[in-house]
Scaffold this active site. Structure first.
Site, PDB file in Angstrom:
ATOM      1  N   PRO A  38     -36.968 111.338 -43.961  1.00 46.01           N
ATOM      2  CG  PRO A  38     -36.333 111.318 -46.200  1.00 46.01           C
ATOM      3  CD  PRO A  38     -37.534 111.356 -45.301  1.00 46.01           C
ATOM      4  CG  HIS A  39     -33.711 112.490 -39.921  1.00 46.70           C
ATOM      5  ND1 HIS A  39     -34.883 111.765 -39.899  1.00 46.70           N
ATOM      6  CD2 HIS A  39     -32.944 111.991 -38.922  1.00 46.70           C
ATOM      7  CE1 HIS A  39     -34.829 110.880 -38.923  1.00 46.70           C
ATOM      8  NE2 HIS A  39     -33.655 110.988 -38.301  1.00 46.70           N
ATOM      9  N   GLY A  40     -30.549 113.609 -41.795  1.00 43.94           N
ATOM     10  CA  GLY A  40     -29.147 113.305 -41.547  1.00 43.94           C
ATOM     11  C   GLY A  40     -28.376 114.573 -41.227  1.00 43.94           C
ATOM     12  CE1 TYR A  94     -32.250 111.319 -35.059  1.00 41.27           C
ATOM     13  CE2 TYR A  94     -31.419 109.084 -34.905  1.00 41.27           C
ATOM     14  CZ  TYR A  94     -32.284 109.999 -35.461  1.00 41.27           C
ATOM     15  OH  TYR A  94     -33.175 109.617 -36.406  1.00 41.27           O
TER      16      TYR A  94
END
Lengths: 154, 637
Positions: free
Chosen positions: A65-67, B513
């Site tokens: 998971p990332h952000g 992103y």
């Protein structure tokens, strides 16, 4: 980008207990909140937002998971090894038991992606993954994650 | 005496065919181009090898043409109309304009290398102008790899539809040379004759295909006779068209294409039979052509012939392909691959017999040189297709795991068939997925006992399930019975590390992103954004670079909507950066940039060589690197 640069030894949770994806993300967020001084709430919101775009479960029981957060000073990672694998809606439908959370500041751009790609590559290595699963000591896990770096660095 | 000779001929003939069939085992093991082996067996048995003296050029041409007709019918029969539609325009452009361009470029060089006159040089070009369907099909399918749909269809349709063009050109040029007519007097007649050949061929093919389908479906023929009936009808289409002044080869291909895409009775039997006939035709054709050749004459001509082969492989074909595909917006690696898979084969050697039959002055030179060119092409290109496809990222991982399935033919109807699937462990049906009602699951066999599906309960691994189903069953059914595909590291590279739900708004992706979207693009869904960037149509495996990430189309539904997508973090880092083969769009973008940078705009030369347009990758020239659309400077870490 070495994993030692973004993962502190105390950011490793060696035997996390969680019953659901949501609870797991909350636990990770709370650990990240301790390290960064941000609130658990805002971290949780950001990673949940990313999960809505598609599960970050990458298969073989691993999730990343990332952000991105505006107020973060630098790239921060949290690693957790789960006691019991849980469903993470991963692509291969395998329950997940190794989770690497990555948070990056808003402007990190390419560094954020490089770090993610690095983590994905380390966790694609079968040996490393087997060792991580076999150990429940935070220090040992930290070593496995970062030493692989030294031997594998291109 | 007569009888003994007959037995001897049959003995030798069958031995050769058996050896060829046996050699296929070797070919599969070593990945050698099988057809090369057939050719070599023919050479080895021939006049300079074991000493079989076969020099009847007209017999070889006769049998070769028949064999080619059978091969073309089968390749049409096996081409699905979906893949035909997908690639028809570029493939037909390649099969017509492409063949003419290749012929012209080749002729330019041949004129000087061989000191031929213009007509002779053109004739030489026409002889080696077409790619070989047998070689292309074999090497694209058998290598155990899955080439991207668009590229594979383009190559397959090109190779099976460009023979008529090359045949037409060759026959016309042989006649011109034999009659001593100068080219200038022929202009209009040539066009008329071309239009007539192709027009009649097309029309006769369609009508022939319709007749074949309706006869097979209407007449209640003995089962074993049906395939013979169909083959005979296809040869009838071939020969009748030829008699009527059309291109029989085009007609037989079109007839196959039509018949293969209609509901036709006992289609599985037909396919199996034609598969066998095609093998036999290929073996016969290559053996015979190998036998006909006299390899002891090769050395005399080897150097110029090999030079021409190299010119054909590295210059004439790539240039012709690039120019022909300019309007079709192919990616550089796709164009590169298409130009590399320009395998020459039996058709070129077959056409090289024509000058012999026409008693032309340099007939033996044509034949021997064409033979050498085919050998070089099969060796150089045939052996390198797989590695090249991988290197260019055109290999698609299998979509579903292996399926254990048998198709059974039902008497009396063309519309249904009986499928028997074996339930493999961990397949969706074994883990509780239900079989849809339209598939009419009828019978389950478990531990040797048969039971009705309704009473069988949950399916178990090892069960056999019999389904009674319309013969146009969707892929879905295979998917239900497929064994699971483990996620492999290769897959991660191909499909991207993370999955993305294409129904989500593009601005969420942008937020996560920072993908550098324009304002109007923020309002789109990811599906719509990708489809727009891909020029209106997304295909499985398509990739779109969005600033620092790359989105990969993982699946597309029947309506062309993207149902699943992946995100890759290091776009194209391991893809080779090909400096040539820019598409028209890239060239336009490049020119615009140039004009923008330098005011007043410099004179842009017309038709500059492709290499001068490429972004300076490894040249010493200190221009700023110019990222063309869809192209990213490879970021190494």
């Amino acid at each position: 980008m070495a994993l030692a640069d973004l993962l502190a030894p105390d950011a490793v949770i060696p035997a996390l207990k969680a019953n659901s994806k949501k609870q797991l993300l909350q636990e990770l967020a709370s650990k990240a909140a301790q390290i960064t001084g941000l609130t658990e709430r805002e971290i949780f919101e950001v990673i949940l937002q990313r999960e809505r775009l598609g599960s970050t479960g990458v298969g073989n029981g691993i999730a990343i998971p990332h952000g991105k957060l505006t107020t973060l000073p630098g790239i921060v990672g949290v690693f957790a090894r789960l006691d019991q694998p849980i469903d993470f809606e991963a692509l291969d439908d395998q329950p997940v038991d190794l989770v690497f959370l990555l948070l990056a500041p808003e402007g990190a751009g390419a560094d954020h992606l490089k770090a993610l790609s690095r983590i994905a590559r380390v966790l694609r290595d079968q040996d490393t993954v087997a060792k991580l699963r076999a150990s429940d000591q935070a220090s040992a896990i930290y070593t496995f994650l970062t030493q692989d770096e030294a031997s594998n660095a291109a | 005496m007569m009888l003994e000779a007959m037995y001897l001929v049959i003995l030798i003939g069958t031995l050769l065919v058996l050896i060829s069939a046996f050699s296929s085992l070797l070919a599969f093991r070593f990945g050698a181009p099988l057809l090369l082996l057939f050719l070599c067996i023919g050479l080895a048995a021939g006049v300079d090898g074991l000493g079989i003296n076969f020099s009847n050029a007209s017999a070889a041409y006769f049998i070769g043409s028949l064999a080619l007709a059978i091969i073309l019918f089968d390749s049409g029969f096996g081409t699905s109309i979906q893949s035909f539609r997908q690639a028809a325009a570029p493939a037909i452009a390649l099969a017509t304009i492409g063949v003419v361009l290749t012929t012209l470029f080749f002729a330019l060089a041949a004129r000087f290398v061989f000191d031929f006159g213009w007509l002779e040089a053109l004739l030489f070009g026409a002889i080696v102008g077409s790619t070989d369907a047998a070689a292309v099909f074999f090497l694209l399918r058998i290598g155990g790899i899955n080439i991207r749909d668009k590229v594979r269809s383009t190559l397959e349709i090109e190779s099976s539809s460009n023979d008529p063009m090359a045949i037409f050109l060759t026959i016309t040029l042989v006649q011109l040379i034999a009659n001593g007519t100068p080219l200038s007097e022929m202009g209009v007649d040539l066009l008329i004759s071309f239009g007539l050949q192709m027009g009649v061929g097309l029309l006769a093919g369609f009508i022939g295909g319709m007749i074949i389908v309706s006869l097979v479906n209407r007449l209640n023929l003995e089962r074993g006779l049906t395939p013979i009936f169909v083959i005979a009808l296809s040869l009838l289409v071939f020969s009748a068209t030829g008699v009527a002044g059309g291109s029989g080869f085009l007609a037989v291909y079109v007839a196959g294409l039509y018949a293969g895409n209609r509901q036709i009775r006992s289609a599985p039997t037909l396919k199996r039979f034609q598969d066998g006939m095609t093998w036999l035709a290929q073996i016969l054709m290559f053996l015979l052509l190998g036998l006909l050749a006299t390899p002891s004459q090769f050395p005399a001509i080897a150097v110029p012939a090999i030079a021409m082969a190299v010119f054909l492989i590295f210059i004439a074909r790539p240039l012709a392909v690039w120019l022909t595909l300019l309007p079709f917006d192919y990616k550089r690696e796709e164009t590169a691959f298409v130009s590399w898979v320009g395998l020459r084969g039996a058709v070129s050697i077959l056409l090289a017999i024509l000058p012999l039959l026409g008693n032309l002055e340099n007939a033996t030179t044509f034949f021997n040189a064409a033979f050498i060119i085919v050998l070089v092409s099969l060796i150089v290109q045939g052996w390198t297709i797989n590695p090249l496809a991988r290197r260019l990222g055109l290999v698609v991982p299998a979509r579903i795991g292996p399926v254990d399935k048998v198709e059974l033919e039902l008497p009396g109807t063309a519309l249904h068939e009986l499928l028997a699937y074996r339930v493999v462990p961990d397949s969706p049906v074994a883990t509780g997925e239900r079989i849809p009602r339209w598939a009419r699951p009828s019978l389950v066999i478990r531990d040797g006992k048969s039971m009705r599906y309704q009473y069988a309960g949950r399916l178990q691994a090892g069960d056999y399930v019999y389904l009674f189903i319309s013969s146009r069953y969707p892929r879905l059914l295979d998917r239900l019975f497929a064994s699971p595909l483990p996620v492999q590291s290769d897959d991660a590279e191909f499909f991207g590390e993370f999955s993305i739900d294409p129904q989500r708004p593009a601005k969420d992706l942008h937020a996560a992103y920072d993908i550098g979207l324009a304002k109007d693009e923020l309002e789109l869904s990811i599906d719509a954004l990708l489809t727009k960037r891909l020029g209106g149509k997304a295909e499985f495996g398509d990739r779109v670079v969005l600033k620092n990430v790359e989105i990969i189309v993982r699946d597309v539904d029947d309506q062309g909507r993207i149902t699943s997508a992946g995100l890759s973090l290091d776009p194209d880092s391991n893809r080779p950066n090909i400096p040539v083969f820019l598409s028209a769009r890239e060239i336009a973008a490049h020119l615009r940039q140039r004009v923008k940078r330098r005011q007043p705009p410099p004179k842009t030369p017309l038709g500059p060589p492709p290499s001068s347009l490429a972004p300076a990758t490894d040249s010493t020239d200190d221009q700023e690197p110019q990222p063309a659309p869809g192209e990213k400077q490879s970021a190494s870490d």
